[in-house]
Design a protein around this motif. Sequence first.
Motif, PDB file in Angstrom:
ATOM      1  N   ILE A   1     -72.270  32.380  48.409  1.00 53.84           N
ATOM      2  CA  ILE A   1     -73.260  31.691  47.559  1.00 53.84           C
ATOM      3  C   ILE A   1     -73.547  32.508  46.308  1.00 53.84           C
ATOM      4  O   ILE A   1     -73.651  31.955  45.204  1.00 53.84           O
ATOM      5  N   ASN A   2     -73.684  33.820  46.446  1.00 58.03           N
ATOM      6  CA  ASN A   2     -73.924  34.665  45.264  1.00 58.03           C
ATOM      7  C   ASN A   2     -72.746  34.596  44.295  1.00 58.03           C
ATOM      8  O   ASN A   2     -72.937  34.607  43.079  1.00 58.03           O
ATOM      9  N   CYS A   3     -71.536  34.524  44.837  1.00 59.76           N
ATOM     10  CA  CYS A   3     -70.346  34.416  43.975  1.00 59.76           C
ATOM     11  C   CYS A   3     -70.254  33.048  43.295  1.00 59.76           C
ATOM     12  O   CYS A   3     -69.611  32.918  42.254  1.00 59.76           O
ATOM     13  N   LEU A   4     -70.870  32.028  43.860  1.00 60.74           N
ATOM     14  CA  LEU A   4     -70.897  30.701  43.252  1.00 60.74           C
ATOM     15  C   LEU A   4     -72.094  30.521  42.311  1.00 60.74           C
ATOM     16  O   LEU A   4     -71.998  29.794  41.320  1.00 60.74           O
ATOM     17  N   ALA A   5     -73.209  31.162  42.642  1.00 58.81           N
ATOM     18  CA  ALA A   5     -74.456  30.916  41.906  1.00 58.81           C
ATOM     19  C   ALA A   5     -74.370  31.322  40.438  1.00 58.81           C
ATOM     20  O   ALA A   5     -74.813  30.569  39.554  1.00 58.81           O
ATOM     21  N   PHE A   6     -73.816  32.477  40.165  1.00 53.94           N
ATOM     22  CA  PHE A   6     -73.803  32.945  38.774  1.00 53.94           C
ATOM     23  C   PHE A   6     -72.825  32.161  37.897  1.00 53.94           C
ATOM     24  O   PHE A   6     -73.183  31.783  36.777  1.00 53.94           O
ATOM     25  N   PRO A   7     -71.621  31.838  38.380  1.00 55.76           N
ATOM     26  CA  PRO A   7     -70.783  30.925  37.586  1.00 55.76           C
ATOM     27  C   PRO A   7     -71.444  29.551  37.394  1.00 55.76           C
ATOM     28  O   PRO A   7     -71.290  28.921  36.355  1.00 55.76           O
ATOM     29  N   PHE A   8     -72.199  29.114  38.411  1.00 56.00           N
ATOM     30  CA  PHE A   8     -72.927  27.853  38.281  1.00 56.00           C
ATOM     31  C   PHE A   8     -73.914  27.911  37.113  1.00 56.00           C
ATOM     32  O   PHE A   8     -74.025  26.952  36.341  1.00 56.00           O
ATOM     33  N   VAL A   9     -74.640  29.012  36.987  1.00 59.76           N
ATOM     34  CA  VAL A   9     -75.600  29.146  35.888  1.00 59.76           C
ATOM     35  C   VAL A   9     -74.871  29.068  34.543  1.00 59.76           C
ATOM     36  O   VAL A   9     -75.335  28.405  33.611  1.00 59.76           O
ATOM     37  N   ILE A  10     -73.732  29.728  34.444  1.00 60.38           N
ATOM     38  CA  ILE A  10     -72.939  29.668  33.209  1.00 60.38           C
ATOM     39  C   ILE A  10     -72.446  28.245  32.970  1.00 60.38           C
ATOM     40  O   ILE A  10     -72.509  27.732  31.847  1.00 60.38           O
ATOM     41  N   LEU A  11     -71.958  27.588  34.019  1.00 62.48           N
ATOM     42  CA  LEU A  11     -71.529  26.198  33.887  1.00 62.48           C
ATOM     43  C   LEU A  11     -72.682  25.329  33.399  1.00 62.48           C
ATOM     44  O   LEU A  11     -72.510  24.476  32.530  1.00 62.48           O
ATOM     45  N   HIS A  12     -73.873  25.557  33.950  1.00 64.28           N
ATOM     46  CA  HIS A  12     -75.033  24.774  33.522  1.00 64.28           C
ATOM     47  C   HIS A  12     -75.345  25.008  32.050  1.00 64.28           C
ATOM     48  O   HIS A  12     -75.754  24.095  31.344  1.00 64.28           O
ATOM     49  N   GLN A  13     -75.148  26.214  31.566  1.00 60.81           N
ATOM     50  CA  GLN A  13     -75.377  26.507  30.146  1.00 60.81           C
ATOM     51  C   GLN A  13     -74.399  25.731  29.259  1.00 60.81           C
ATOM     52  O   GLN A  13     -74.760  25.286  28.178  1.00 60.81           O
ATOM     53  N   LYS A  14     -73.162  25.582  29.740  1.00 64.45           N
ATOM     54  CA  LYS A  14     -72.113  24.981  28.912  1.00 64.45           C
ATOM     55  C   LYS A  14     -71.974  23.472  29.131  1.00 64.45           C
ATOM     56  O   LYS A  14     -71.734  22.730  28.191  1.00 64.45           O
ATOM     57  N   ARG A  15     -72.085  23.050  30.398  1.00 69.18           N
ATOM     58  CA  ARG A  15     -71.909  21.632  30.739  1.00 69.18           C
ATOM     59  C   ARG A  15     -72.920  21.247  31.820  1.00 69.18           C
ATOM     60  O   ARG A  15     -72.585  21.170  33.003  1.00 69.18           O
ATOM     61  N   PRO A  16     -74.161  20.997  31.412  1.00 71.65           N
ATOM     62  CA  PRO A  16     -75.239  20.776  32.390  1.00 71.65           C
ATOM     63  C   PRO A  16     -75.010  19.607  33.343  1.00 71.65           C
ATOM     64  O   PRO A  16     -75.295  19.734  34.533  1.00 71.65           O
ATOM     65  N   ALA A  17     -74.505  18.491  32.849  1.00 70.99           N
ATOM     66  CA  ALA A  17     -74.303  17.332  33.732  1.00 70.99           C
ATOM     67  C   ALA A  17     -73.282  17.649  34.818  1.00 70.99           C
ATOM     68  O   ALA A  17     -73.492  17.324  35.992  1.00 70.99           O
ATOM     69  N   LEU A  18     -72.191  18.286  34.445  1.00 73.05           N
ATOM     70  CA  LEU A  18     -71.184  18.672  35.426  1.00 73.05           C
ATOM     71  C   LEU A  18     -71.766  19.663  36.431  1.00 73.05           C
ATOM     72  O   LEU A  18     -71.514  19.565  37.636  1.00 73.05           O
ATOM     73  N   ALA A  19     -72.558  20.604  35.954  1.00 76.52           N
ATOM     74  CA  ALA A  19     -73.160  21.607  36.836  1.00 76.52           C
ATOM     75  C   ALA A  19     -74.070  20.950  37.875  1.00 76.52           C
ATOM     76  O   ALA A  19     -74.042  21.332  39.054  1.00 76.52           O
ATOM     77  N   VAL A  20     -74.854  19.979  37.466  1.00 72.50           N
ATOM     78  CA  VAL A  20     -75.744  19.300  38.414  1.00 72.50           C
ATOM     79  C   VAL A  20     -74.914  18.553  39.453  1.00 72.50           C
ATOM     80  O   VAL A  20     -75.228  18.590  40.654  1.00 72.50           O
ATOM     81  N   PHE A  21     -73.829  17.904  39.035  1.00 74.87           N
ATOM     82  CA  PHE A  21     -72.938  17.232  39.980  1.00 74.87           C
ATOM     83  C   PHE A  21     -72.350  18.231  40.974  1.00 74.87           C
ATOM     84  O   PHE A  21     -72.356  18.000  42.186  1.00 74.87           O
ATOM     85  N   VAL A  22     -71.847  19.351  40.479  1.00 79.86           N
ATOM     86  CA  VAL A  22     -71.266  20.389  41.341  1.00 79.86           C
ATOM     87  C   VAL A  22     -72.328  20.928  42.300  1.00 79.86           C
ATOM     88  O   VAL A  22     -72.065  21.120  43.499  1.00 79.86           O
ATOM     89  N   PHE A  23     -73.530  21.153  41.795  1.00 78.89           N
ATOM     90  CA  PHE A  23     -74.624  21.657  42.633  1.00 78.89           C
ATOM     91  C   PHE A  23     -74.899  20.702  43.797  1.00 78.89           C
ATOM     92  O   PHE A  23     -75.002  21.124  44.947  1.00 78.89           O
ATOM     93  N   PHE A  24     -75.020  19.405  43.507  1.00 76.15           N
ATOM     94  CA  PHE A  24     -75.307  18.449  44.576  1.00 76.15           C
ATOM     95  C   PHE A  24     -74.142  18.342  45.559  1.00 76.15           C
ATOM     96  O   PHE A  24     -74.354  18.236  46.762  1.00 76.15           O
ATOM     97  N   PHE A  25     -72.905  18.428  45.072  1.00 78.54           N
ATOM     98  CA  PHE A  25     -71.741  18.398  45.953  1.00 78.54           C
ATOM     99  C   PHE A  25     -71.747  19.600  46.896  1.00 78.54           C
ATOM    100  O   PHE A  25     -71.565  19.453  48.106  1.00 78.54           O
ATOM    101  N   ILE A  26     -71.965  20.797  46.354  1.00 80.07           N
ATOM    102  CA  ILE A  26     -71.977  22.010  47.186  1.00 80.07           C
ATOM    103  C   ILE A  26     -73.144  21.970  48.169  1.00 80.07           C
ATOM    104  O   ILE A  26     -73.003  22.345  49.335  1.00 80.07           O
ATOM    105  N   THR A  27     -74.301  21.494  47.708  1.00 84.96           N
ATOM    106  CA  THR A  27     -75.464  21.380  48.597  1.00 84.96           C
ATOM    107  C   THR A  27     -75.164  20.435  49.753  1.00 84.96           C
ATOM    108  O   THR A  27     -75.442  20.755  50.919  1.00 84.96           O
ATOM    109  N   LEU A  28     -74.581  19.286  49.453  1.00 87.18           N
ATOM    110  CA  LEU A  28     -74.225  18.328  50.497  1.00 87.18           C
ATOM    111  C   LEU A  28     -73.202  18.932  51.456  1.00 87.18           C
ATOM    112  O   LEU A  28     -73.338  18.817  52.679  1.00 87.18           O
TER     113      LEU A  28
END
Length: 175
Positions: free
Chosen positions: A132-159
């Motif tokens: 999770i720590n290895c995914l969380a920080f790239p996720f934050v960067i993804l959210h900075q660059k492509r927020p909609a995609l990041a939210v989709f990825v977040f919900f997919f990983i959460t599910l």
Amino acid sequence: MELIYMAGIVGWTWSAWRWADWSRFREFRASIYVVIIGDFLYNLLTKNHHLWMFLSPTFHFSHHFIQVLISLCATPFAIMLFLSHYPEKSRLKQALYLALWAGVFSLHEWIVVKLGVFKYNDGWNMWWSIVINCLAFPFVILHQKRPALAVFVFFFITLLLCLIFRVDVIHIKEP
């Protein structure tokens, strides 16, 4: 032992005050909010099935109180500091930077487990936290660059994690 939480909050606050680029706060604000919302979502989805918990053997604070305290008083400063110094140019520096942050968070978790103020439940363990720590920080960067995609990825990983760890996100009452 719970003083480790306060030390973490003070440490992140002081470090961000000292080294974060506060002129970029507006640029980072949405990603900070998303990480906080993710923390709260974890607690909401797992309220009866926590995969990990903060413990307070001395002061008897609840897991939820400690989680809210960390989410609101440490997380914003850690994310602000992380984003302020993210290297934009070199892929190697980016990979090393992400590994450093995942390592720092994983080391901190290992320490609080050893101190007895953090525990794992229902199959979660240090290895899952490292993932999770290895995914969380790239996720934050993804959210900075492509927020909609990041939210989709977040919900997919959460599910996906809810399915792997059998977290009931829908509770159907038996008749």
